[in-house]
Design a protein around this motif. Structure first.
Motif, mmCIF file in Angstrom:
data_model
loop_
_atom_site.group_PDB
_atom_site.id
_atom_site.type_symbol
_atom_site.label_atom_id
_atom_site.label_comp_id
_atom_site.label_asym_id
_atom_site.label_seq_id
_atom_site.Cartn_x
_atom_site.Cartn_y
_atom_site.Cartn_z
ATOM 1 N N PHE A 3 -3.188 -38.570 -10.830
ATOM 2 C CA PHE A 3 -4.126 -37.457 -10.971
ATOM 3 C C PHE A 3 -5.355 -37.631 -10.090
ATOM 4 C CE2 PHE A 3 -1.636 -37.202 -14.851
ATOM 5 C CZ PHE A 3 -1.349 -35.850 -14.896
ATOM 6 N N GLU A 4 -5.724 -38.887 -9.799
ATOM 7 C CA GLU A 4 -6.911 -39.108 -8.983
ATOM 8 C C GLU A 4 -6.722 -38.635 -7.539
ATOM 9 O OE1 GLU A 4 -4.467 -42.838 -9.164
ATOM 10 O OE2 GLU A 4 -5.421 -41.630 -10.698
ATOM 11 N N ASP A 5 -5.483 -38.466 -7.102
ATOM 12 C CA ASP A 5 -5.207 -37.974 -5.750
ATOM 13 C C ASP A 5 -5.120 -36.452 -5.679
ATOM 14 O OD1 ASP A 5 -5.114 -40.564 -4.848
ATOM 15 O OD2 ASP A 5 -2.940 -40.731 -5.040
ATOM 16 N N ALA A 6 -5.079 -35.798 -6.822
ATOM 17 C CA ALA A 6 -4.940 -34.340 -6.860
ATOM 18 C C ALA A 6 -6.268 -33.659 -6.538
ATOM 19 C CB ALA A 6 -4.459 -33.900 -8.241
ATOM 20 N N THR A 7 -6.177 -32.469 -5.983
ATOM 21 C CA THR A 7 -7.376 -31.680 -5.714
ATOM 22 C C THR A 7 -7.830 -31.011 -7.007
ATOM 23 O OG1 THR A 7 -6.177 -29.658 -5.188
ATOM 24 C CG2 THR A 7 -6.599 -31.184 -3.362
ATOM 25 N N LYS A 8 -9.022 -30.488 -6.982
ATOM 26 C CA LYS A 8 -9.557 -29.784 -8.147
ATOM 27 C C LYS A 8 -8.664 -28.596 -8.506
ATOM 28 C CE LYS A 8 -13.823 -27.632 -9.753
ATOM 29 N NZ LYS A 8 -15.206 -27.300 -9.402
ATOM 30 N N LYS A 9 -8.208 -27.880 -7.499
ATOM 31 C CA LYS A 9 -7.345 -26.718 -7.723
ATOM 32 C C LYS A 9 -6.030 -27.131 -8.381
ATOM 33 C CE LYS A 9 -5.455 -22.753 -5.266
ATOM 34 N NZ LYS A 9 -5.343 -22.073 -3.973
ATOM 35 N N GLN A 10 -5.459 -28.240 -7.939
ATOM 36 C CA GLN A 10 -4.209 -28.724 -8.523
ATOM 37 C C GLN A 10 -4.410 -29.148 -9.978
ATOM 38 O OE1 GLN A 10 -3.496 -31.723 -5.565
ATOM 39 N NE2 GLN A 10 -1.913 -30.507 -4.544
ATOM 40 N N LEU A 11 -5.527 -29.801 -10.261
ATOM 41 C CA LEU A 11 -5.798 -30.222 -11.635
ATOM 42 C C LEU A 11 -5.979 -29.021 -12.554
ATOM 43 C CD1 LEU A 11 -8.198 -33.214 -10.950
ATOM 44 C CD2 LEU A 11 -5.839 -33.338 -11.757
ATOM 45 N N LEU A 12 -6.682 -28.003 -12.069
ATOM 46 C CA LEU A 12 -6.833 -26.775 -12.863
ATOM 47 C C LEU A 12 -5.485 -26.115 -13.113
ATOM 48 C CD1 LEU A 12 -10.058 -25.250 -11.300
ATOM 49 C CD2 LEU A 12 -9.760 -26.022 -13.651
ATOM 50 N N GLN A 13 -4.625 -26.117 -12.116
ATOM 51 C CA GLN A 13 -3.276 -25.547 -12.262
ATOM 52 C C GLN A 13 -2.518 -26.259 -13.372
ATOM 53 O OE1 GLN A 13 -1.861 -22.982 -10.570
ATOM 54 N NE2 GLN A 13 0.131 -23.208 -11.556
ATOM 55 N N ASP A 31 -9.651 -36.036 -15.739
ATOM 56 C CA ASP A 31 -9.996 -36.307 -14.351
ATOM 57 C C ASP A 31 -10.968 -35.258 -13.817
ATOM 58 O OD1 ASP A 31 -9.075 -36.685 -11.167
ATOM 59 O OD2 ASP A 31 -8.980 -38.464 -12.446
ATOM 60 N N LEU A 32 -10.786 -34.005 -14.216
ATOM 61 C CA LEU A 32 -11.733 -32.953 -13.821
ATOM 62 C C LEU A 32 -13.131 -33.257 -14.353
ATOM 63 C CD1 LEU A 32 -9.687 -29.673 -14.280
ATOM 64 C CD2 LEU A 32 -10.797 -30.428 -12.177
ATOM 65 N N GLN A 33 -13.203 -33.697 -15.580
ATOM 66 C CA GLN A 33 -14.500 -34.005 -16.174
ATOM 67 C C GLN A 33 -15.163 -35.194 -15.488
ATOM 68 O OE1 GLN A 33 -14.499 -34.275 -20.390
ATOM 69 N NE2 GLN A 33 -16.705 -34.367 -20.516
#
Length: 89
Positions: A3-13, A31-33
């Motif tokens: 998850f740390e490699d994902a973009t903000k958009k991917q995490l929201l998805q 991770d977003l938080q």
């Protein structure tokens, strides 16, 4: 899954729309938080900027998005203004 490699958009998805286990949604939300701006970052931001680090390097060091770093630097009037110490000149 990293998850740390994902973009903000991917995490929201993942949090909002993906059909996946609740543990994945929780990790993505966590991770977003962690990537949100915290006022404790300000001294580190100023120090790293003063050391000549780029906004990209600072983002990696602090663990937030590069756009957040640029926004904070601009907010505090630092972005685009860097004092260099030319000791030899």
């Amino acid at each position: 899954m990293y998850f740390e490699d994902a973009t903000k958009k991917q995490l929201l998805q993942i949090c909002l729309f993906e059909d996946c286990p609740i543990e994945y949604k929780y990790e993505a939300a966590r991770d977003l938080q962690l990537r949100q701006w915290h006022d404790e970052y300000l001294p580190k931001l100023v120090r790293l900027w003063g050391e000549g680090k780029s906004s990209f390097q600072i983002a990696i060091e602090i663990g937030i998005e590069q756009n957040a770093v640029i926004h904070r630097l601009a907010k505090y009037g630092l972005y685009g203004r860097r004092v260099t110490n030319n000791k030899g000149a």
